[in-house]
Design a protein around this motif. Structure first.
Motif, PDB file in Angstrom:
ATOM      1  N   THR A  40     -11.538 -10.490 -17.941  1.00 23.47           N
ATOM      2  CA  THR A  40     -10.854  -9.841 -17.696  1.00 23.47           C
ATOM      3  C   THR A  40      -9.720  -8.984 -16.238  1.00 23.47           C
ATOM      4  N   ALA A  41      -9.222  -9.581 -15.977  1.00 21.52           N
ATOM      5  CA  ALA A  41      -8.824  -9.268 -14.714  1.00 21.52           C
ATOM      6  C   ALA A  41      -8.253  -7.945 -13.655  1.00 21.52           C
ATOM      7  N   THR A  42      -9.170  -7.997 -13.016  1.00 26.73           N
ATOM      8  CA  THR A  42      -9.001  -6.636 -12.557  1.00 26.73           C
ATOM      9  C   THR A  42      -8.336  -6.126 -11.084  1.00 26.73           C
ATOM     10  N   GLU A  43      -8.401  -5.073 -10.318  1.00 25.18           N
ATOM     11  CA  GLU A  43      -7.654  -5.047  -9.062  1.00 25.18           C
ATOM     12  C   GLU A  43      -7.988  -5.716  -8.164  1.00 25.18           C
ATOM     13  N   ALA A  44      -9.689  -5.411  -8.037  1.00 26.44           N
ATOM     14  CA  ALA A  44     -10.200  -6.090  -7.313  1.00 26.44           C
ATOM     15  C   ALA A  44     -10.333  -7.429  -6.962  1.00 26.44           C
ATOM     16  N   ASP A  45      -9.596  -8.317  -8.414  1.00 28.47           N
ATOM     17  CA  ASP A  45      -9.943  -9.976  -8.457  1.00 28.47           C
ATOM     18  C   ASP A  45      -8.532  -9.670  -7.147  1.00 28.47           C
ATOM     19  N   ASN A  46      -7.287  -9.294  -7.503  1.00 25.43           N
ATOM     20  CA  ASN A  46      -5.983  -9.744  -7.692  1.00 25.43           C
ATOM     21  C   ASN A  46      -6.266  -9.543  -5.864  1.00 25.43           C
ATOM     22  N   VAL A  47      -6.524  -8.093  -5.440  1.00 24.33           N
ATOM     23  CA  VAL A  47      -6.511  -7.724  -4.023  1.00 24.33           C
ATOM     24  C   VAL A  47      -7.305  -9.212  -3.621  1.00 24.33           C
ATOM     25  N   LEU A  48      -8.542  -9.030  -3.597  1.00 22.82           N
ATOM     26  CA  LEU A  48      -9.342  -9.962  -2.991  1.00 22.82           C
ATOM     27  C   LEU A  48      -8.880 -11.466  -2.712  1.00 22.82           C
ATOM     28  N   PHE A  49      -7.915 -11.893  -4.332  1.00 24.71           N
ATOM     29  CA  PHE A  49      -7.219 -13.447  -3.651  1.00 24.71           C
ATOM     30  C   PHE A  49      -6.116 -13.622  -3.229  1.00 24.71           C
ATOM     31  N   SER A  50      -5.518 -12.446  -3.780  1.00 24.39           N
ATOM     32  CA  SER A  50      -4.399 -12.326  -2.864  1.00 24.39           C
ATOM     33  C   SER A  50      -5.040 -12.727  -0.958  1.00 24.39           C
ATOM     34  N   SER A  51      -5.656 -11.586  -1.006  1.00 22.59           N
ATOM     35  CA  SER A  51      -5.893 -11.396   0.614  1.00 22.59           C
ATOM     36  C   SER A  51      -6.417 -12.955   0.725  1.00 22.59           C
ATOM     37  N   ILE A  52      -7.367 -13.383   0.701  1.00 21.31           N
ATOM     38  CA  ILE A  52      -8.333 -14.680   0.991  1.00 21.31           C
ATOM     39  C   ILE A  52      -7.080 -15.757   1.356  1.00 21.31           C
ATOM     40  N   THR A  53      -6.487 -15.769   0.761  1.00 19.61           N
ATOM     41  CA  THR A  53      -4.941 -16.706   0.215  1.00 19.61           C
ATOM     42  C   THR A  53      -4.685 -16.398   1.002  1.00 19.61           C
ATOM     43  N   MET A  54      -4.294 -14.770   1.514  1.00 18.99           N
ATOM     44  CA  MET A  54      -3.422 -14.582   2.504  1.00 18.99           C
ATOM     45  C   MET A  54      -1.687 -14.829   1.806  1.00 18.99           C
ATOM     46  N   ASN A  55      -1.923 -14.248   0.826  1.00 15.35           N
ATOM     47  CA  ASN A  55      -0.762 -13.940   0.718  1.00 15.35           C
ATOM     48  C   ASN A  55       0.070 -12.704   0.667  1.00 15.35           C
ATOM     49  N   THR A  56       0.603 -12.650   0.822  1.00 13.40           N
ATOM     50  CA  THR A  56       0.815 -10.433   1.376  1.00 13.40           C
ATOM     51  C   THR A  56       1.970 -10.415   0.032  1.00 13.40           C
ATOM     52  N   GLN A  57       1.813 -10.930  -0.489  1.00 12.14           N
ATOM     53  CA  GLN A  57       3.227 -10.310  -1.296  1.00 12.14           C
ATOM     54  C   GLN A  57       3.038  -8.975  -2.040  1.00 12.14           C
ATOM     55  N   ALA A  58       4.189  -8.363  -2.070  1.00 10.58           N
ATOM     56  CA  ALA A  58       4.340  -6.932  -2.364  1.00 10.58           C
ATOM     57  C   ALA A  58       3.708  -6.494  -3.841  1.00 10.58           C
ATOM     58  N   LEU A  59       3.991  -7.329  -4.621  1.00  8.35           N
ATOM     59  CA  LEU A  59       4.021  -7.054  -5.640  1.00  8.35           C
ATOM     60  C   LEU A  59       2.620  -7.768  -6.779  1.00  8.35           C
ATOM     61  N   HIS A  60       1.701  -8.105  -5.297  1.00  7.66           N
ATOM     62  CA  HIS A  60       0.020  -7.731  -6.297  1.00  7.66           C
ATOM     63  C   HIS A  60      -0.156  -6.647  -5.796  1.00  7.66           C
ATOM     64  N   LEU A  61       0.257  -6.285  -4.417  1.00  9.42           N
ATOM     65  CA  LEU A  61      -1.169  -5.761  -3.231  1.00  9.42           C
ATOM     66  C   LEU A  61      -0.622  -3.452  -3.217  1.00  9.42           C
ATOM     67  N   ASP A  62       1.139  -3.454  -3.164  1.00  4.75           N
ATOM     68  CA  ASP A  62       1.520  -2.638  -3.218  1.00  4.75           C
ATOM     69  C   ASP A  62       1.746  -1.766  -4.260  1.00  4.75           C
ATOM     70  N   ALA A  63       1.172  -0.684  -4.986  1.00  2.07           N
ATOM     71  CA  ALA A  63       1.310  -0.431  -6.259  1.00  2.07           C
ATOM     72  C   ALA A  63       3.054   0.370  -5.841  1.00  2.07           C
ATOM     73  N   ALA A  64       3.017   1.058  -4.910  1.00  2.00           N
ATOM     74  CA  ALA A  64       4.199   2.028  -5.213  1.00  2.00           C
ATOM     75  C   ALA A  64       5.586   0.873  -5.281  1.00  2.00           C
ATOM     76  N   PHE A  65       5.829   0.241  -4.553  1.00  2.00           N
ATOM     77  CA  PHE A  65       7.054  -0.820  -3.870  1.00  2.00           C
ATOM     78  C   PHE A  65       6.678  -1.272  -5.919  1.00  2.00           C
ATOM     79  N   SER A  66       5.916  -1.723  -6.160  1.00  2.00           N
ATOM     80  CA  SER A  66       5.636  -2.059  -7.532  1.00  2.00           C
ATOM     81  C   SER A  66       5.770  -1.765  -8.550  1.00  2.00           C
ATOM     82  N   GLU A  67       5.983   0.068  -8.540  1.00  2.00           N
ATOM     83  CA  GLU A  67       6.386   0.701  -9.646  1.00  2.00           C
ATOM     84  C   GLU A  67       7.776   0.728  -9.331  1.00  2.00           C
TER      85      GLU A  67
END
Length: 174
Positions: A40-67
């Motif tokens: 099961t994919a969690t928000e923590a998985d997404n934020v941690l993986f995106s952060s440690i791989t230096m992927n700052t894509q707002a679609l992964h990290l910014d809830a307001a933008f993604s909405e």
């Protein structure tokens, strides 16, 4: 206690079992392996993986933008999905039997994976051949398919792996 019951009580004691994947010789073209449990994919998985791989894509990290985007919520990082899908196959197929991963092709993400979705993976053996240059090793082509809990395909990848052939006793070689 009967002699048979006594023997059964000690059967398996002291046995050592090392979990491993399958050797080249044990893989059959067309076989499909269903890897369980799912993940099961969690928000923590997404934020941690995106952060440690230096992927700052707002679609992964910014809830307001993604909405305000077409899917209306954050998407799981597709590289997390790919890595988790391949990783799910390791214990059943390549643990201790892989020489090297040679490549990934035909990677696609036909549907999104979201926080709270569960990723289920299956692997099909597409092809295999003995290595011409590396005795005792073979090249295997695998297709990984990731599905969410509703059975929708969320990821596909074709993987080429260099695998060890199984250890053979002299009797098996003849």
């Amino acid at each position: 206690m009967t002699p048979d019951a006594s023997a059964n009580d000690t059967a398996g004691r002291g046995r050592e079992i090392v979990q491993r994947g399958l050797y080249y010789d044990e893989l059959d073209i067309g076989a499909r392996y269903l890897h369980r449990p799912g993940r099961t994919a969690t928000e923590a998985d997404n934020v941690l993986f995106s952060s440690i791989t230096m992927n700052t894509q707002a679609l992964h990290l910014d809830a307001a933008f993604s909405e305000s985007q077409p899917f209306g919520q954050r998407l799981m990082n597709s590289m997390w999905t790919l890595a988790t899908m391949v990783g799910a196959s390791v214990s059943q197929i390549t643990q201790g039997t892989l020489v090297a991963q040679l490549g990934l092709t035909d990677v696609s993400f036909p549907a999104p994976l979201f926080h709270g979705d569960t990723l289920y993976t299956e692997t099909e053996v597409l092809d295999k051949r003995l290595s011409a240059s590396r005795p005792g090793q073979g090249i295997v082509t695998l297709r990984h398919t990731g599905r969410n809990q509703r059975g929708e395909v969320v990821a596909l990848a074709t993987r080429t792996a260099l695998m060890w052939c199984g250890p053979h006793t002299p009797e098996e070689a003849s």
